[in-house]
Scaffold this motif. Structure first.
Motif, PDB file in Angstrom:
ATOM      1  N   UNK A 165       0.830  -1.205   0.000  1.00 18.45           N
ATOM      2  CA  UNK A 165       0.000   0.000   0.000  1.00 18.45           C
ATOM      3  C   UNK A 165       0.862   1.251   0.000  1.00 18.45           C
ATOM      4  N   UNK A 166       0.294   2.336  -0.526  1.00 17.80           N
ATOM      5  CA  UNK A 166       1.074   3.568  -0.627  1.00 17.80           C
ATOM      6  C   UNK A 166       1.110   4.344   0.681  1.00 17.80           C
ATOM      7  N   UNK A 167       0.239   3.981   1.654  1.00 17.18           N
ATOM      8  CA  UNK A 167       0.144   4.809   2.863  1.00 17.18           C
ATOM      9  C   UNK A 167       0.617   4.119   4.137  1.00 17.18           C
ATOM     10  N   UNK A 168       0.791   2.802   4.132  1.00 15.65           N
ATOM     11  CA  UNK A 168       1.210   2.133   5.362  1.00 15.65           C
ATOM     12  C   UNK A 168       1.967   0.853   5.043  1.00 15.65           C
ATOM     13  N   UNK A 169       2.741   0.394   6.039  1.00 16.60           N
ATOM     14  CA  UNK A 169       3.529  -0.829   5.874  1.00 16.60           C
ATOM     15  C   UNK A 169       2.644  -2.054   6.040  1.00 16.60           C
ATOM     16  N   UNK A 170       3.044  -3.163   5.392  1.00 12.68           N
ATOM     17  CA  UNK A 170       2.316  -4.423   5.517  1.00 12.68           C
ATOM     18  C   UNK A 170       3.309  -5.529   5.842  1.00 12.68           C
ATOM     19  N   UNK A 171       2.819  -6.649   6.319  1.00  6.35           N
ATOM     20  CA  UNK A 171       3.647  -7.797   6.654  1.00  6.35           C
ATOM     21  C   UNK A 171       3.624  -8.798   5.501  1.00  6.35           C
ATOM     22  N   UNK A 172       4.789  -9.359   5.209  1.00  8.37           N
ATOM     23  CA  UNK A 172       4.917 -10.342   4.126  1.00  8.37           C
ATOM     24  C   UNK A 172       5.638 -11.571   4.660  1.00  8.37           C
ATOM     25  N   UNK A 173       5.039 -12.754   4.465  1.00  6.26           N
ATOM     26  CA  UNK A 173       5.652 -14.007   4.894  1.00  6.26           C
ATOM     27  C   UNK A 173       6.400 -14.631   3.715  1.00  6.26           C
ATOM     28  N   UNK A 174       7.687 -14.890   3.914  1.00  5.99           N
ATOM     29  CA  UNK A 174       8.547 -15.405   2.844  1.00  5.99           C
ATOM     30  C   UNK A 174       8.084 -16.801   2.418  1.00  5.99           C
ATOM     31  N   UNK A 175       7.980 -17.011   1.113  1.00  7.89           N
ATOM     32  CA  UNK A 175       7.573 -18.296   0.552  1.00  7.89           C
ATOM     33  C   UNK A 175       8.756 -18.979  -0.135  1.00  7.89           C
ATOM     34  N   UNK A 176       8.572 -20.231  -0.476  1.00  6.97           N
ATOM     35  CA  UNK A 176       9.607 -20.983  -1.180  1.00  6.97           C
ATOM     36  C   UNK A 176       9.911 -20.321  -2.521  1.00  6.97           C
ATOM     37  N   UNK A 177      11.183 -20.126  -2.828  1.00  8.03           N
ATOM     38  CA  UNK A 177      11.586 -19.495  -4.071  1.00  8.03           C
ATOM     39  C   UNK A 177      11.712 -17.989  -4.007  1.00  8.03           C
ATOM     40  N   UNK A 178      11.311 -17.385  -2.872  1.00  4.75           N
ATOM     41  CA  UNK A 178      11.403 -15.930  -2.723  1.00  4.75           C
ATOM     42  C   UNK A 178      12.845 -15.486  -2.518  1.00  4.75           C
ATOM     43  N   UNK A 179      13.135 -14.258  -2.915  1.00  3.45           N
ATOM     44  CA  UNK A 179      14.379 -13.562  -2.590  1.00  3.45           C
ATOM     45  C   UNK A 179      13.988 -12.104  -2.373  1.00  3.45           C
ATOM     46  N   UNK A 180      14.885 -11.314  -1.784  1.00  5.32           N
ATOM     47  CA  UNK A 180      14.562  -9.906  -1.589  1.00  5.32           C
ATOM     48  C   UNK A 180      14.293  -9.229  -2.934  1.00  5.32           C
ATOM     49  N   UNK A 181      15.038  -9.648  -3.974  1.00  7.40           N
ATOM     50  CA  UNK A 181      14.831  -9.050  -5.299  1.00  7.40           C
ATOM     51  C   UNK A 181      13.435  -9.385  -5.832  1.00  7.40           C
ATOM     52  N   UNK A 182      13.038 -10.672  -5.741  1.00  7.24           N
ATOM     53  CA  UNK A 182      11.735 -11.064  -6.296  1.00  7.24           C
ATOM     54  C   UNK A 182      10.580 -10.447  -5.509  1.00  7.24           C
ATOM     55  N   UNK A 183      10.763 -10.301  -4.180  1.00 10.73           N
ATOM     56  CA  UNK A 183       9.713  -9.677  -3.361  1.00 10.73           C
ATOM     57  C   UNK A 183       9.533  -8.216  -3.771  1.00 10.73           C
ATOM     58  N   UNK A 184      10.651  -7.504  -3.995  1.00  9.26           N
ATOM     59  CA  UNK A 184      10.559  -6.104  -4.425  1.00  9.26           C
ATOM     60  C   UNK A 184       9.943  -6.000  -5.818  1.00  9.26           C
ATOM     61  N   UNK A 185      10.312  -6.924  -6.696  1.00 11.89           N
ATOM     62  CA  UNK A 185       9.755  -6.910  -8.051  1.00 11.89           C
ATOM     63  C   UNK A 185       8.247  -7.142  -8.025  1.00 11.89           C
ATOM     64  N   UNK A 186       7.810  -8.072  -7.159  1.00 13.03           N
ATOM     65  CA  UNK A 186       6.396  -8.436  -7.094  1.00 13.03           C
ATOM     66  C   UNK A 186       5.555  -7.367  -6.399  1.00 13.03           C
ATOM     67  N   UNK A 187       6.102  -6.747  -5.348  1.00 14.72           N
ATOM     68  CA  UNK A 187       5.304  -5.824  -4.547  1.00 14.72           C
ATOM     69  C   UNK A 187       5.508  -4.352  -4.885  1.00 14.72           C
ATOM     70  N   UNK A 188       6.689  -4.016  -5.418  1.00 14.58           N
ATOM     71  CA  UNK A 188       6.956  -2.618  -5.756  1.00 14.58           C
ATOM     72  C   UNK A 188       7.122  -2.401  -7.265  1.00 14.58           C
ATOM     73  N   UNK A 189       7.252  -3.510  -8.010  1.00 15.71           N
ATOM     74  CA  UNK A 189       7.481  -3.379  -9.443  1.00 15.71           C
ATOM     75  C   UNK A 189       8.905  -3.002  -9.791  1.00 15.71           C
ATOM     76  N   UNK A 190       9.826  -3.145  -8.828  1.00 17.90           N
ATOM     77  CA  UNK A 190      11.229  -2.771  -9.040  1.00 17.90           C
ATOM     78  C   UNK A 190      12.124  -3.630  -8.149  1.00 17.90           C
ATOM     79  N   UNK A 191      12.735  -4.681  -8.741  1.00 18.36           N
ATOM     80  CA  UNK A 191      13.573  -5.590  -7.965  1.00 18.36           C
ATOM     81  C   UNK A 191      14.831  -4.946  -7.425  1.00 18.36           C
ATOM     82  N   UNK A 192      15.274  -3.828  -8.037  1.00 17.61           N
ATOM     83  CA  UNK A 192      16.518  -3.196  -7.596  1.00 17.61           C
ATOM     84  C   UNK A 192      16.403  -2.539  -6.223  1.00 17.61           C
ATOM     85  N   UNK A 193      15.206  -2.527  -5.647  1.00 11.94           N
ATOM     86  CA  UNK A 193      15.008  -1.954  -4.303  1.00 11.94           C
ATOM     87  C   UNK A 193      15.357  -2.954  -3.197  1.00 11.94           C
TER      88      UNK A 193
END
Length: 257
Positions: A165-193
């Motif tokens: 969300x654009x206004x508040x933080x949310x909790x994300x539970x890591x799944x099999x195959x996840x990495x910080x890059x893929x989580x950023x790509x999936x949730x922010x649209x930018x893996x470089x974050x």
């Protein structure tokens, strides 16, 4: 380069490069296509980032020379060449591990090309060029669909968010195959974050990684510049960006990263 090591794993095959390359090239390209639009002309359609590609050149020496970066007995050059050919022909992804401060890489990759030759004046030495490409698991997965009971009022359906969300933080539970890059790509649209997401969860990630080490051969790389050989090492801590299934991360709004 005292702290640097490059190790390749594939099932029961393990190989550490005896001579580190002078440089490692990492290529990341954008997948795009050019289209023609009436009255506008050509436009570039951006689709997303292509798979990362790593390439480097080095040599397999016929004997121990100052450039050798490992302490243990080195193998014959053809032993390394056969190992790499076997990894390539297995049609399976290998694990590429680069250990060395902030450049740590630990990911699955495929061998795209392996070129080698013996040069005049260095009889027995094999010079080579290796190109690896990032591998993503595409095997089918079993999905169980549960029927959710109807909700009324202000209650919302639970589950992972499609985007932070654009206004508040949310909790994300890591799944099999996840990495910080893929989580950023999936949730922010930018893996470089991924580094900024790491900084936002640094204390939790560092605590989860505390005391964990990479299961690699237990010897200390040495400095070929100073010709000083180190002693036996119990292993190197896992890369700081390592996360684990079930770990809960906080996803801040994108503008607050």
């Amino acid at each position: 380069m005292d702290n640097y090591r490059i190790v390749l794993y594939l099932s029961d095959m393990t190989m550490e490069l005896p001579v580190l390359p002078d440089k490692i090239s990492v290529k990341r390209a954008l997948d795009s296509s050019e289209k023609t639009v009436l009255e506008l002309g050509n436009v570039n359609i951006l689709k997303g980032a292509k798979l990362r590609q790593i390439s480097f050149s080095s040599l397999f020496p016929a004997g121990r020379i100052p450039a050798v970066s490992v302490r243990q007995k080195i193998h014959e050059p053809l032993w390394y060449a056969r190992k790499l050919r076997g990894m390539m022909e297995s049609r399976k992804p290998l694990r590429f591990i680069l250990l060395g401060q902030d450049l740590d890489i630990n990911t699955q990759m495929s061998v795209e090309s392996f070129e080698y030759s013996e040069s005049y004046g260095a009889v027995g030495d094999i010079e080579y060029k290796l190109t690896l490409k990032e591998w993503v698991d595409y095997s089918p997965r079993k999905v169980t669909i549960r029927q959710n009971k109807a909700v009324t009022g202000s209650k919302k359906r639970s589950g992972q968010p499609k985007a932070a969300p654009a206004d508040k933080a949310v909790q994300y539970t890591v799944r099999s195959g996840d990495s910080l890059w893929s989580i950023c790509q999936k949730n922010y649209g930018d893996g470089s974050l991924y580094d900024k997401l790491y900084q936002a969860n640094k204390s939790a990630i560092d605590k989860a990684n505390a005391g964990r080490t990479v299961s690699a051969p237990s010897y200390q790389p040495v400095s070929w510049r100073n010709l000083e050989y180190g002693g036996v090492s119990a292993g190197k801590p896992v890369p700081k960006y390592t996360i684990y299934v079930g770990e809960v991360l906080t996803l801040p709004p994108k503008e607050k990263l």
